[in-house]
Design a protein around this motif. Structure first.
Motif, PDB file in Angstrom:
ATOM      1  N   ASP A 416      57.429  42.896  38.972  1.00  0.00           N
ATOM      2  CA  ASP A 416      57.406  41.425  38.939  1.00  0.00           C
ATOM      3  C   ASP A 416      56.035  40.937  38.478  1.00  0.00           C
ATOM      4  O   ASP A 416      55.016  41.611  38.658  1.00  0.00           O
ATOM      5  CB  ASP A 416      57.748  40.859  40.320  1.00  0.00           C
ATOM      6  CG  ASP A 416      56.685  41.173  41.357  1.00  0.00           C
ATOM      7  OD1 ASP A 416      55.930  40.257  41.730  1.00  0.00           O
ATOM      8  OD2 ASP A 416      56.582  42.341  41.773  1.00  0.00           O
ATOM      9  N   SER A 417      56.031  39.752  37.878  1.00  0.00           N
ATOM     10  CA  SER A 417      54.809  39.224  37.260  1.00  0.00           C
ATOM     11  C   SER A 417      53.733  38.909  38.299  1.00  0.00           C
ATOM     12  O   SER A 417      52.540  39.051  38.024  1.00  0.00           O
ATOM     13  CB  SER A 417      55.123  37.980  36.418  1.00  0.00           C
ATOM     14  OG  SER A 417      55.777  37.007  37.194  1.00  0.00           O
ATOM     15  N   GLU A 418      54.137  38.514  39.502  1.00  0.00           N
ATOM     16  CA  GLU A 418      53.144  38.217  40.541  1.00  0.00           C
ATOM     17  C   GLU A 418      52.374  39.480  40.922  1.00  0.00           C
ATOM     18  O   GLU A 418      51.154  39.448  41.082  1.00  0.00           O
ATOM     19  CB  GLU A 418      53.839  37.629  41.771  1.00  0.00           C
ATOM     20  CG  GLU A 418      52.876  37.184  42.853  1.00  0.00           C
ATOM     21  CD  GLU A 418      53.588  36.590  44.049  1.00  0.00           C
ATOM     22  OE1 GLU A 418      53.551  37.213  45.129  1.00  0.00           O
ATOM     23  OE2 GLU A 418      54.197  35.511  43.900  1.00  0.00           O
ATOM     24  N   PRO A 448      65.172  38.112  39.380  1.00  0.00           N
ATOM     25  CA  PRO A 448      65.366  36.948  38.506  1.00  0.00           C
ATOM     26  C   PRO A 448      64.501  37.051  37.255  1.00  0.00           C
ATOM     27  O   PRO A 448      63.339  37.467  37.329  1.00  0.00           O
ATOM     28  CB  PRO A 448      64.933  35.768  39.388  1.00  0.00           C
ATOM     29  CG  PRO A 448      65.131  36.248  40.788  1.00  0.00           C
ATOM     30  CD  PRO A 448      64.830  37.724  40.763  1.00  0.00           C
ATOM     31  N   ILE A 449      65.064  36.674  36.127  1.00  0.00           N
ATOM     32  CA  ILE A 449      64.371  36.894  34.853  1.00  0.00           C
ATOM     33  C   ILE A 449      63.023  36.189  34.808  1.00  0.00           C
ATOM     34  O   ILE A 449      62.066  36.690  34.213  1.00  0.00           O
ATOM     35  CB  ILE A 449      65.256  36.472  33.658  1.00  0.00           C
ATOM     36  CG1 ILE A 449      64.662  37.026  32.350  1.00  0.00           C
ATOM     37  CG2 ILE A 449      65.465  34.967  33.612  1.00  0.00           C
ATOM     38  CD1 ILE A 449      65.620  37.023  31.189  1.00  0.00           C
ATOM     39  N   GLU A 450      62.911  35.044  35.482  1.00  0.00           N
ATOM     40  CA  GLU A 450      61.645  34.307  35.448  1.00  0.00           C
ATOM     41  C   GLU A 450      60.541  35.022  36.237  1.00  0.00           C
ATOM     42  O   GLU A 450      59.363  34.667  36.128  1.00  0.00           O
ATOM     43  CB  GLU A 450      61.834  32.886  35.971  1.00  0.00           C
ATOM     44  CG  GLU A 450      62.174  32.759  37.445  1.00  0.00           C
ATOM     45  CD  GLU A 450      63.675  32.851  37.726  1.00  0.00           C
ATOM     46  OE1 GLU A 450      64.074  32.579  38.871  1.00  0.00           O
ATOM     47  OE2 GLU A 450      64.443  33.208  36.786  1.00  0.00           O
ATOM     48  N   LYS A 451      60.897  36.040  37.025  1.00  0.00           N
ATOM     49  CA  LYS A 451      59.907  36.770  37.812  1.00  0.00           C
ATOM     50  C   LYS A 451      59.513  38.107  37.193  1.00  0.00           C
ATOM     51  O   LYS A 451      58.617  38.782  37.685  1.00  0.00           O
ATOM     52  CB  LYS A 451      60.437  37.006  39.235  1.00  0.00           C
ATOM     53  CG  LYS A 451      60.601  35.733  40.049  1.00  0.00           C
ATOM     54  CD  LYS A 451      60.976  36.044  41.495  1.00  0.00           C
ATOM     55  CE  LYS A 451      61.044  34.757  42.315  1.00  0.00           C
ATOM     56  NZ  LYS A 451      61.378  35.043  43.740  1.00  0.00           N
ATOM     57  N   LYS A 452      60.176  38.499  36.115  1.00  0.00           N
ATOM     58  CA  LYS A 452      59.918  39.805  35.524  1.00  0.00           C
ATOM     59  C   LYS A 452      58.631  39.819  34.699  1.00  0.00           C
ATOM     60  O   LYS A 452      58.316  38.839  34.017  1.00  0.00           O
ATOM     61  CB  LYS A 452      61.086  40.223  34.630  1.00  0.00           C
ATOM     62  CG  LYS A 452      62.381  40.508  35.374  1.00  0.00           C
ATOM     63  CD  LYS A 452      63.478  40.902  34.379  1.00  0.00           C
ATOM     64  CE  LYS A 452      64.770  41.270  35.070  1.00  0.00           C
ATOM     65  NZ  LYS A 452      65.824  41.654  34.095  1.00  0.00           N
ATOM     66  N   LEU A 461      51.323  36.065  32.304  1.00  0.00           N
ATOM     67  CA  LEU A 461      50.551  37.307  32.289  1.00  0.00           C
ATOM     68  C   LEU A 461      49.457  37.213  31.229  1.00  0.00           C
ATOM     69  O   LEU A 461      49.385  38.024  30.306  1.00  0.00           O
ATOM     70  CB  LEU A 461      51.478  38.490  31.981  1.00  0.00           C
ATOM     71  CG  LEU A 461      52.684  38.660  32.923  1.00  0.00           C
ATOM     72  CD1 LEU A 461      53.762  39.523  32.270  1.00  0.00           C
ATOM     73  CD2 LEU A 461      52.249  39.256  34.242  1.00  0.00           C
ATOM     74  N   PRO A 462      48.595  36.205  31.339  1.00  0.00           N
ATOM     75  CA  PRO A 462      47.685  35.886  30.211  1.00  0.00           C
ATOM     76  C   PRO A 462      46.675  36.970  29.875  1.00  0.00           C
ATOM     77  O   PRO A 462      46.240  37.067  28.738  1.00  0.00           O
ATOM     78  CB  PRO A 462      46.975  34.609  30.694  1.00  0.00           C
ATOM     79  CG  PRO A 462      47.097  34.646  32.190  1.00  0.00           C
ATOM     80  CD  PRO A 462      48.406  35.290  32.481  1.00  0.00           C
ATOM     81  N   ASP A 463      46.297  37.805  30.826  1.00  0.00           N
ATOM     82  CA  ASP A 463      45.262  38.808  30.573  1.00  0.00           C
ATOM     83  C   ASP A 463      45.806  40.226  30.646  1.00  0.00           C
ATOM     84  O   ASP A 463      45.096  41.164  31.015  1.00  0.00           O
ATOM     85  CB  ASP A 463      44.113  38.635  31.573  1.00  0.00           C
ATOM     86  CG  ASP A 463      43.467  37.261  31.430  1.00  0.00           C
ATOM     87  OD1 ASP A 463      43.119  36.904  30.289  1.00  0.00           O
ATOM     88  OD2 ASP A 463      43.334  36.551  32.438  1.00  0.00           O
ATOM     89  N   ILE A 464      47.084  40.367  30.280  1.00  0.00           N
ATOM     90  CA  ILE A 464      47.729  41.674  30.275  1.00  0.00           C
ATOM     91  C   ILE A 464      48.359  41.893  28.906  1.00  0.00           C
ATOM     92  O   ILE A 464      49.113  41.049  28.417  1.00  0.00           O
ATOM     93  CB  ILE A 464      48.788  41.768  31.388  1.00  0.00           C
ATOM     94  CG1 ILE A 464      48.090  41.736  32.763  1.00  0.00           C
ATOM     95  CG2 ILE A 464      49.632  43.034  31.242  1.00  0.00           C
ATOM     96  CD1 ILE A 464      49.025  41.680  33.942  1.00  0.00           C
ATOM     97  N   GLY A 465      48.018  43.011  28.264  1.00  0.00           N
ATOM     98  CA  GLY A 465      48.571  43.320  26.948  1.00  0.00           C
ATOM     99  C   GLY A 465      49.970  43.904  27.074  1.00  0.00           C
ATOM    100  O   GLY A 465      50.289  44.581  28.055  1.00  0.00           O
TER     101      GLY A 465
END
Length: 715
Positions: A416-418, A448-452, A461-465
């Motif tokens: 998850d993105s968090e 949920p797709i918004e959490k992936k 995920l602004p600082d993740i490539g």
């Protein structure tokens, strides 16, 4: 009560809800009353709130008036005098369970100091936990009962120095004992059968100061595998296929030229990314040459893999030798990226996670079955508090203990993105500039797709490539269709997509169509350990083509990786046309398929020099590593060339060149074009590349060679 003697089944599915399954064969599956009792033998009625027939059972949903106390056994009684144990069910996947049993301490696992050894394990659903100790030089075992503390943690303190003792935990959940290795283990026996108590302070060393890497786009990543890197007979390494071999410097091939780590430094690489080197299944550590594996079968996340050590039976050997490898790489001014596989375990049922807290660490679908978005039978539930804590603790451990500089997240889209942003914060708190990249594929996992943590959610995920599959597929052709031809193979249908991806996939032509917000989020590649190598795809796609054109196409594709906006990613050996003999999934293929063929480096040394020159150009010219979408739009213009030709005019800052032209001809014929007036220095064409060229072009008309990337620069 033996679990095999259950006449009916009862599960705690929420804090106050019990599900009872009465087989139709048991008193016709009927009961009008149930009660619950504990060790005190005091019985309380429970209320039936719903009943329905499911297959061969009657299912009763019942409500508790008082919550149960976790860590103690309970039994359910029916009106017929039957009795069954209350098993821990889906309650462990509820938010209230997560909140109640979240433990924020940093002392899980084992610590050994001052003649005292402490053990702690998180097992909130267990009714008993025991510590099993084995002496280092014999098989004598001692069993010690552990004490339950707050938040479901069990602990034990032994007033002795237990260095090199082996240990496991015995955990009783749902009336079944399981023996498990500590998930927080940092050392194990050969093949990871038992945890081992070690003193990591004995292996401590300072981390050196490395050359600055101000932005992810300044990185040039070189992906390799510990064993592949030196296992070839002519690698020049003494410790072939091992941690120590990968760290040897000044090794030479049969041509007397550099191989291994010193070669990578000479090439100009800034970051080496190793396929997983934590403890994994698939290779017998006591006979490692019998089998091969990439390493995506994680067993113990915080232990180095024993098949890469000189002595896998010595718990310290793998620790010390991995640290020596990392130190050696750092001594060359290169950073280390660790490929981490937190998205799944090798086998769910036999994993430490499932044995200790059954059902908690893995996602389940709406039917209660384990999710399988990874395709290997289980998905880690990163959104749960203690799963996230484990991931963050593990990341911190590798950075602080082993001095890891970056992480590549395998199948990051399962997570998850968090959690990924908490990984980012954890890394930043330890070392600014830690590189984090991952596979942001959208996989079918019940999140949920918004959490992936997927490309679609890149704004979270602004600082993740993220690995840019659009770049990969439009430049070389779809990776899953061997015969699909991309832009570099002359497919004009990919022309517009190629412009977009070369410019960083930030919506250069149409802002709203951007894949990413910033170029540092785009990991640009045409080849990695997965799927066919670029060379094997070319040979399959164009079997009747002249060998020199295979070279040209490959050179163009790899060159574009190095001059596109974003983070360039090279597969080891790509610069000398790595082949796996047509094997498109070599995860367990033998060494002769997977090894880095150092003889091939000598055979194609001209291309190695070319790629080295392209790396020099990227490092010297800031216009090829712009740091934001705004900079890209401000400093790059498209030249009016006919499809499928592409031309960019880039404004350069920070060195002698003020303006740079990037010109691309994917056709097999020469193409005359018009270029802006001026005295242009030729930095790259189809035959050579480098920042220090003495060849100039003053004419407004230029003829682009077939299948060629041309770079011109002027003051």
């Amino acid at each position: 009560m033996n679990s095999n003697e259950r006449n009916f089944l009862a599960y705690l599915d929420e804090i106050d809800i019990i599900t009872i399954l009465l087989p139709l064969s048991y008193h016709q599956g009927l009961s009008s009353t149930f009660s619950i009792t504990d060790e005190s033998q005091k019985s309380r009625a429970i209320q039936i709130i719903q009943k329905q027939q499911i297959e061969n059972n009657n299912k009763y949903i019942c409500k508790l008036e008082e919550e149960i106390s976790f860590g103690h056994p309970y039994w359910i009684l029916d009106e017929h005098g039957g009795k069954t144990d209350l098993q821990i069910g889906a309650v462990i996947r509820t938010d209230i369970f997560d909140e109640r049993f979240y433990y924020d301490g940093n002392d899980l696992g084992v610590s050994c100091r001052d003649n005292q050894t402490q053990f702690k394990i998180w097992a909130p659903t267990a009714t008993q936990v025991k510590l099993k100790l084995r002496q280092p030089k014999n098989s004598f075992s001692e069993i010690i009962k552990m004490r339950r503390e707050e938040k479901g943690v069990w602990s034990s303190v032994v007033n002795a120095d237990l260095e090199l003792y082996q240990y496991t935990f015995l955990v009783l959940v749902n009336q079944e004992w399981q023996e498990s290795v500590d998930p927080y283990a940092v050392a194990v026996t050969a093949n990871g059968e038992h945890g081992v108590i070690v003193k990591l302070e004995k292996t401590y060393r300072e981390k050196p100061v490395l050359p600055p890497c101000e932005n992810p786009v300044d990185a040039i990543i070189y992906e390799t595998h510990i064993r592949d890197f030196t296992i070839h007979p002519n690698s020049g390494a003494e410790h072939k296929g091992l941690f120590l071999g990968a760290g040897e410097i000044n090794t030479k091939g049969k041509d007397g030229q550099l191989t291994g780590l010193s070669y990578v430094k000479d090439l100009g690489i800034t970051h080496i990314e190793f396929l997983p080197f934590n403890d994994f299944a698939g290779v017998d550590e006591l006979d490692p040459h019998k089998e091969y594996n990439w390493g995506y079968n994680p067993i113990h996340f915080n232990v180095p893999e024993g098949s890469y050590a000189t002595n896998p039976s010595d718990p310290y050997a793998r620790i010390m030798e991995l640290k020596q490898l990392i130190d050696s790489i750092h001594s060359q001014g290169i950073r280390v990226i660790m490929d981490v596989v937190y998205n799944h375990l090798y086998i769910r049922e036999t994993s430490s996670f499932e044995k200790i807290v059954p059902g908690y660490y893995f996602r389940h679908n709406e039917l209660g079955f384990p999710a399988n978005g990874t395709g290997v039978g289980n998905d880690i539930a990163s959104e749960r508090k203690m799963v996230k804590k484990f991931i963050l603790d593990s990341i911190r451990f590798w950075m602080e203990e082993y001095h890891i500089d970056g992480f590549r997240f395998d199948l990051m889209g399962i997570l998850d993105s968090e959690t990924m942003m908490d990984v980012r914060k954890t890394c930043d708190s330890i070392q600014q500039g830690t590189l984090i990249i991952g596979e942001g594929w959208n996989l079918n996992t019940p999140l949920p797709i918004e959490k992936k943590a997927i490309i679609r959610n890149q704004s979270k995920l602004p600082d993740i490539g993220q690995f840019n599959d659009k770049f990969r597929d439009c430049i070389k052709g779809n990776t899953f269709y061997l015969y699909d031809k991309g832009y570099v193979l002359g497919n004009e249908h990919y022309h517009d997509a190629a412009i977009e991806t070369i410019a960083g996939s930030i919506g250069f032509v149409k802002k709203e169509s951007g894949l990413f917000t910033n170029p540092s989020q785009s990991v640009n590649y045409v080849e990695c350990h997965d799927n066919h190598t670029m060379w094997d795809k070319l040979v399959s796609c164009l079997p009747d083509l002249d060998h020199q054109f295979h070279i040209k196409y490959h050179r163009l594709a790899t060159g574009l990786v190095l001059v596109s906006q974003g983070i360039p990613f090279l597969h080891s050996g790509q610069e000398f046309f790595r082949t796996k003999r047509g094997d498109g999934n070599s995860y367990k293929s033998p060494d002769h398929i997977n090894q880095l063929d150092w003889d091939r480096k000598h055979q194609y040394i001209e291309n190695v020099h070319y790629i080295k020159g392209m790396i020099q150009i990227r490092k010297q010219l800031t216009c090829f590593r712009l740091k934001s979408a705004e900079e890209i739009r401000a400093h790059i213009q498209i030249l009016p060339l006919q499809n499928p030709l592409i031309g960019f005019c880039l404004q350069n800052q920070g060195n002698e060149f003020r303006e740079v032209l990037l010109l691309i001809n994917p056709l097999r014929s020469k193409q005359p074009i018009q270029i802006p007036e001026g005295k242009w220095r030729l930095l790259a064409n189809d035959k050579k590349a480098g920042i220090y060229s003495n060849e100039f072009i003053s004419s407004k008309e230029l003829v682009l060679e077939p299948v060629c990337l041309t770079i011109l620069a002027k003051k």
